[in-house]
Design a protein around this motif. Structure first.
Motif, PDB file in Angstrom:
ATOM      1  N   ASP A 120       3.060   3.680   6.532  1.00 12.71           N
ATOM      2  CA  ASP A 120       3.517   4.331   6.500  1.00 12.71           C
ATOM      3  C   ASP A 120       4.149   5.724   7.282  1.00 12.71           C
ATOM      4  N   TYR A 121       2.772   6.148   5.707  1.00 10.97           N
ATOM      5  CA  TYR A 121       1.252   6.961   6.179  1.00 10.97           C
ATOM      6  C   TYR A 121       0.491   7.791   7.166  1.00 10.97           C
ATOM      7  N   VAL A 122      -0.096   8.378   7.836  1.00 12.34           N
ATOM      8  CA  VAL A 122      -1.210   8.456   8.244  1.00 12.34           C
ATOM      9  C   VAL A 122      -1.625   9.410   8.805  1.00 12.34           C
ATOM     10  N   PHE A 123      -2.618   9.994   7.405  1.00 10.64           N
ATOM     11  CA  PHE A 123      -3.668  10.796   6.998  1.00 10.64           C
ATOM     12  C   PHE A 123      -4.841  11.012   8.083  1.00 10.64           C
ATOM     13  N   THR A 124      -4.761  12.089   9.140  1.00 12.51           N
ATOM     14  CA  THR A 124      -6.087  11.916  10.392  1.00 12.51           C
ATOM     15  C   THR A 124      -7.068  13.723   8.793  1.00 12.51           C
ATOM     16  N   THR A 125      -7.836  13.792   9.103  1.00 12.42           N
ATOM     17  CA  THR A 125      -8.880  15.098   8.580  1.00 12.42           C
ATOM     18  C   THR A 125     -10.316  15.260   9.972  1.00 12.42           C
ATOM     19  N   ASN A 130       4.796   9.747  11.840  1.00 14.21           N
ATOM     20  CA  ASN A 130       4.564   9.374  10.126  1.00 14.21           C
ATOM     21  C   ASN A 130       2.703  10.056  10.105  1.00 14.21           C
ATOM     22  N   VAL A 131       2.278  11.158  11.293  1.00 12.50           N
ATOM     23  CA  VAL A 131       0.935  11.454  11.116  1.00 12.50           C
ATOM     24  C   VAL A 131       0.750  12.589  10.856  1.00 12.50           C
ATOM     25  N   TYR A 132       0.430  12.623   9.786  1.00  9.88           N
ATOM     26  CA  TYR A 132      -0.313  14.190   8.687  1.00  9.88           C
ATOM     27  C   TYR A 132      -1.024  14.397   9.380  1.00  9.88           C
ATOM     28  N   CYS A 176      -2.429   2.784  14.012  1.00 11.68           N
ATOM     29  CA  CYS A 176      -2.076   2.788  12.369  1.00 11.68           C
ATOM     30  C   CYS A 176      -0.878   3.199  12.091  1.00 11.68           C
ATOM     31  N   HIS A 177      -0.378   4.462  13.278  1.00  3.22           N
ATOM     32  CA  HIS A 177       0.999   4.695  13.684  1.00  3.22           C
ATOM     33  C   HIS A 177       2.326   3.906  13.093  1.00  3.22           C
ATOM     34  N   LYS A 178       1.746   2.536  13.791  1.00  2.00           N
ATOM     35  CA  LYS A 178       2.827   1.233  13.642  1.00  2.00           C
ATOM     36  C   LYS A 178       2.502   0.782  12.543  1.00  2.00           C
ATOM     37  N   ILE A 217      -5.714   6.480   5.765  1.00  2.00           N
ATOM     38  CA  ILE A 217      -6.939   7.470   6.367  1.00  2.00           C
ATOM     39  C   ILE A 217      -7.503   7.678   7.502  1.00  2.00           C
ATOM     40  N   LEU A 218      -7.519   8.298   8.714  1.00  2.00           N
ATOM     41  CA  LEU A 218      -8.301   8.468  10.177  1.00  2.00           C
ATOM     42  C   LEU A 218      -9.176   9.555   9.456  1.00  2.00           C
TER      43      LEU A 218
END
Lengths: 254, 254
Positions: free
Chosen positions: A70-75, A150-152, A65-67, A14-15
């Protein structure tokens, strides 16, 4: 044994992007929400970073973090103002152009027409999305998040983030059967540390956590067992309860 | 102009160590507390990371952050159980031996004697501190935190962390005169985004943040100005209020 290991789950990071969290002005409410939801889906949040509204830092952190995960969630940072720079940083990280997304613009037009509010230049900014990105629906205020690789990309306002996350869950693949068990011990963790370590060593595929609580005059410990293997959880739990009885320590096996 | 820039403050990073935060089981209460306190002292928290109870990750992250930031605050993992591994990871990161710290042991003996509770092997673990580290006093439950180089090691239990932090503040050097000003705007940020960007460009040494709030039916924006230069804050604030009046937007200048 790798299949029984909680570490073999899909991983996520989580970013949280926002100076207001780092200065303490705003208390983050999104980390715990996303962490709990991921836990339920069977995705393991392995790291959280809170970073400032600085283009280079956002870009570098997203790429790192993308590398790794599996999943990156930015807020945060996808609103209409000058300090909302997440979209352009993510586009830049992946060398993508930003364009007016026609579907996003349609949703914004509809939303602001209903509100009888002008869709000005600042608001149109929220329809500018990296080329090729998928949209995340925003049932609250229409301006969408999006997915690049993979960045949400999610908003910072908790109410909107939560509504958006609900619509995302079927896109996130996890192991759905993480089992967790809680034993509430009415004694400080110093009383149980010795045998807990031995039982953890006996059950390496069960993650056993010990979390003291301190609500004077009551002092106690939550023992949390987590695994994807029900039999192992049960065996480890029986071993712990047997030791608690042997030590004459009061507990609640929930 | 660098002296007027908020980025020239001492920098800090908060490292939250604990699987229970990443799984969502426990909601962190320490980040916001430390961030606010640092803000008051004049130290800028530039990053937060939440990481799991994994020795290599803890060690690598501590070393990375130790090099980048003036202050590193770790929370969690210094209790008596098998999953409390922060102390050994920090010792290993800096190639220090761990030894029984006589002063820490004295405090633990005194504390547990008063409670009429046995100071067993697990609890003695909390007196094991990297050689040469300074102790952070724990007025709640006696087991100290410690300081190695620029790394301040704090517990995870909020009540204890807060008491320990109070005793630390005179060891942390910041600029004490960060000034912050809040303008509450009773309109969504899409209404003010255009002129806010222009004013931010005019006042590069004032950090101007725009934070939407959403409490239906009320939607509004907090504009937060931060700087160490009072004159600049006042000038930027006057410019913003003038524009709000020109746009006939309701606001509270607090």
């Amino acid at each position: 044994m790798k299949n029984n290991d909680i570490k073999s789950l899909s991983s996520a990071c989580i970013l949280v992007i926002g100076n207001e969290i780092l200065s303490g002005r705003t208390e983050d409410k999104n980390i715990n929400f996303i962490a709990k939801r991921c836990d339920k889906i069977g995705v393991s949040v392995n790291e959280v970073r809170i970073i400032p509204d600085e283009p280079k830092i956002i870009k570098d952190t997203v790429l790192t973090c993308h590398k790794i995960f599996d999943y990156v969630f930015t807020t945060g940072g996808i609103g209409p103002t000058h300090d909302d720079i997440t979209t352009e940083c993510i586009a830049s990280a992946f060398n993508l152009d930003i364009e007016i997304n026609e579907e996003a613009l349609k949703r914004l037009k509809h939303h602001y027409r209903k509100l009888k509010v002008e869709l000005n230049e600042s608001r149109i900014k929220m329809a500018k999305i990296p080329k090729g990105a998928l949209l995340n629906d925003n049932p609250v205020s229409s301006a969408p998040g999006f997915i690049v690789k993979n960045v949400y990309v999610l908003p910072g306002v908790p109410k909107i983030l939560q509504a958006m996350f609900n619509g995302l869950e079927d896109k996130i693949k996890g192991v759905t059967n993480i089992i967790s068990k809680n034993i509430i011990v009415h004694s400080p963790e110093g009383e149980i540390a010795d045998f807990l370590e031995i039982i953890q060593n006996d059950y390496k595929n069960v993650s056993i956590g010990s979390y003291p609580y301190f609500r004077p005059p009551e002092v106690g410990t939550n023992i949390v067992l987590r695994s994807i293997n029900k039999t192992l959880i049960n065996e480890a739990s029986i071993a712990i309860c047997a030791k608690l009885k042997e030590y004459k320590i009061q507990f609640e096996d929930t």
